[in-house]
Design a protein around this motif. Structure first.
Motif, PDB file in Angstrom:
ATOM      1  N   UNK A 140       0.829  -1.202   0.000  1.00 45.61           N
ATOM      2  CA  UNK A 140       0.000   0.000   0.000  1.00 45.61           C
ATOM      3  C   UNK A 140       0.869   1.260   0.000  1.00 45.61           C
ATOM      4  N   UNK A 141       1.884   1.276   0.860  1.00 44.93           N
ATOM      5  CA  UNK A 141       2.758   2.445   0.983  1.00 44.93           C
ATOM      6  C   UNK A 141       3.507   2.716  -0.312  1.00 44.93           C
ATOM      7  N   UNK A 142       4.057   1.671  -0.911  1.00 40.39           N
ATOM      8  CA  UNK A 142       4.806   1.818  -2.154  1.00 40.39           C
ATOM      9  C   UNK A 142       3.926   2.407  -3.262  1.00 40.39           C
ATOM     10  N   UNK A 143       2.713   1.870  -3.401  1.00 42.68           N
ATOM     11  CA  UNK A 143       1.811   2.340  -4.453  1.00 42.68           C
ATOM     12  C   UNK A 143       1.459   3.816  -4.250  1.00 42.68           C
ATOM     13  N   UNK A 144       1.102   4.182  -3.023  1.00 45.34           N
ATOM     14  CA  UNK A 144       0.655   5.550  -2.771  1.00 45.34           C
ATOM     15  C   UNK A 144       1.794   6.560  -2.880  1.00 45.34           C
ATOM     16  N   UNK A 145       2.989   6.180  -2.460  1.00 47.81           N
ATOM     17  CA  UNK A 145       4.124   7.092  -2.597  1.00 47.81           C
ATOM     18  C   UNK A 145       4.429   7.382  -4.062  1.00 47.81           C
ATOM     19  N   UNK A 170       3.779  15.234  -4.445  1.00 56.74           N
ATOM     20  CA  UNK A 170       4.637  15.420  -3.278  1.00 56.74           C
ATOM     21  C   UNK A 170       3.923  15.984  -2.040  1.00 56.74           C
ATOM     22  N   UNK A 171       3.142  17.069  -2.140  1.00 52.58           N
ATOM     23  CA  UNK A 171       2.499  17.594  -0.922  1.00 52.58           C
ATOM     24  C   UNK A 171       1.567  16.572  -0.264  1.00 52.58           C
ATOM     25  N   UNK A 172       0.793  15.850  -1.079  1.00 52.99           N
ATOM     26  CA  UNK A 172      -0.117  14.842  -0.536  1.00 52.99           C
ATOM     27  C   UNK A 172       0.639  13.628  -0.007  1.00 52.99           C
ATOM     28  N   UNK A 173       1.804  13.362  -0.592  1.00 57.47           N
ATOM     29  CA  UNK A 173       2.640  12.261  -0.117  1.00 57.47           C
ATOM     30  C   UNK A 173       3.107  12.526   1.317  1.00 57.47           C
ATOM     31  N   UNK A 174       3.500  13.761   1.593  1.00 54.44           N
ATOM     32  CA  UNK A 174       3.959  14.127   2.939  1.00 54.44           C
ATOM     33  C   UNK A 174       2.809  14.015   3.936  1.00 54.44           C
TER      34      UNK A 174
END
Length: 311
Positions: free
Chosen positions: A241-246, A251-255
């Protein structure tokens, strides 16, 4: 439009029999059925040697690596149809499944993916709840599934579910399922990476509750045993899940996602708030879940960082 149905299977011949029988009853005949079988799966090979295919254009493909991603990617190499519909061996598509899928793709050339409801059977009971929000990726990174509960009209979504998803082969191009997904069998969230990639490329992803399959969740032969906690499976789920979403969030939403994931999280990918919420009812096991979740977040971040470094 020509329809290909792709089914990965492993050691569940009785379930596979029900699935293939359902495909024989389609109101729009299937043009190609690809069943991907592990080379070591003697039970399934014996079953397929005896199965009365009749009018079913059955093509058996061998895979030597474990995991659903390797099976699907091997199967995709043999696809000849304009539409490829993917389902599990423990599912039985409704008779009008292919007819309704095809109608969606014919109605709009911008549709790249179509999915629908999977009616989950638990013994004699069918899970019959309802939910209007299905397959959405919220701005801060929480993914809402609910594909097995969807009601209402067809609508655009972000994510489809692996047991009931179809794609326009023209839209897919050379896109394949992400081989970095962890797990030796189920590899949870593999479909999320695929559908989000199509969405980012500008294709519409449609969810229609009437495009339906009956789903009989069967035994898994890996570390992921559905209702039973397994530390490795839990970590793999969060990693994927983390890999896909990153990779798919700006970038702002990733943080924001990383802060939300560590501090809050969900019942499947715990953060501090969820740990506090479930501690009174689950006790010490929730400590292991939090540790596995944070480990999965770290490992997913590391995989993403390694990928960027080597690209």
């Amino acid at each position: 439009m020509r329809n290909t149905v792709l089914i990965p299977t492993y050691r569940r011949p009785q379930d596979l029999s029900r699935c293939l029988t359902a495909l024989q009853a389609q109101t729009k005949p299937v043009d190609q059925v690809i069943v991907v079988v592990r080379d070591t799966d003697t039970e399934t090979w014996q079953f397929l040697n005896q199965f009365p295919a009749h009018n079913l254009p059955l093509q058996i493909v061998t895979v030597t690596k474990s995991g659903v991603v390797a099976a699907l990617n091997t199967g995709l190499a043999a696809v000849e149809g304009d539409i490829v519909s993917i389902t599990d061996d423990d599912a039985a598509p409704h008779p009008d499944w292919l007819e309704k899928i095809t109608a969606h793709f014919q109605s709009d050339g911008c549709i790249g993916g179509v999915g629908g409801r999977d009616w989950i059977h638990q013994g004699e009971k069918i899970e019959d709840g309802s939910c209007s929000i299905v397959g959405r990726l919220q701005w801060f990174g929480r993914v809402i599934g609910n594909h097995h509960l969807g009601v209402g009209k067809p609508r655009e979504v972000d994510v489809l579910k692996g047991v009931n998803m179809s794609f326009r082969t023209q839209a897919m191009g050379k896109l394949r399922f992400d081989e970095r997904m962890r797990g030796t069998g189920a590899q949870v969230h593999f479909e999320m990476a695929f559908t989000l990639s199509l969405k980012r490329a500008g294709w519409k992803i449609i969810y229609d509750p009437n495009v339906a399959v009956d789903h009989y969740p069967a035994q898994r032969f890996d570390e992921d045993q559905r209702q039973h906690f397994n530390e490795i499976a839990f970590t793999n789920l969060v990693h994927n899940e983390t890999l896909v979403l990153l990779e798919h969030l700006p970038l702002p939403r990733r943080i924001v996602f990383l802060f939300w994931a560590i501090l809050i999280g969900t019942r499947e990918s715990l953060g501090l708030v969820q740990w506090l919420r479930f501690f009174p009812s689950q006790g010490k096991i929730v400590n292991k879940k939090l540790q596995a979740s944070w480990r999965g977040r770290w490992q997913g971040w590391q995989t993403n960082k390694f990928t960027i470094h080597n690209s």
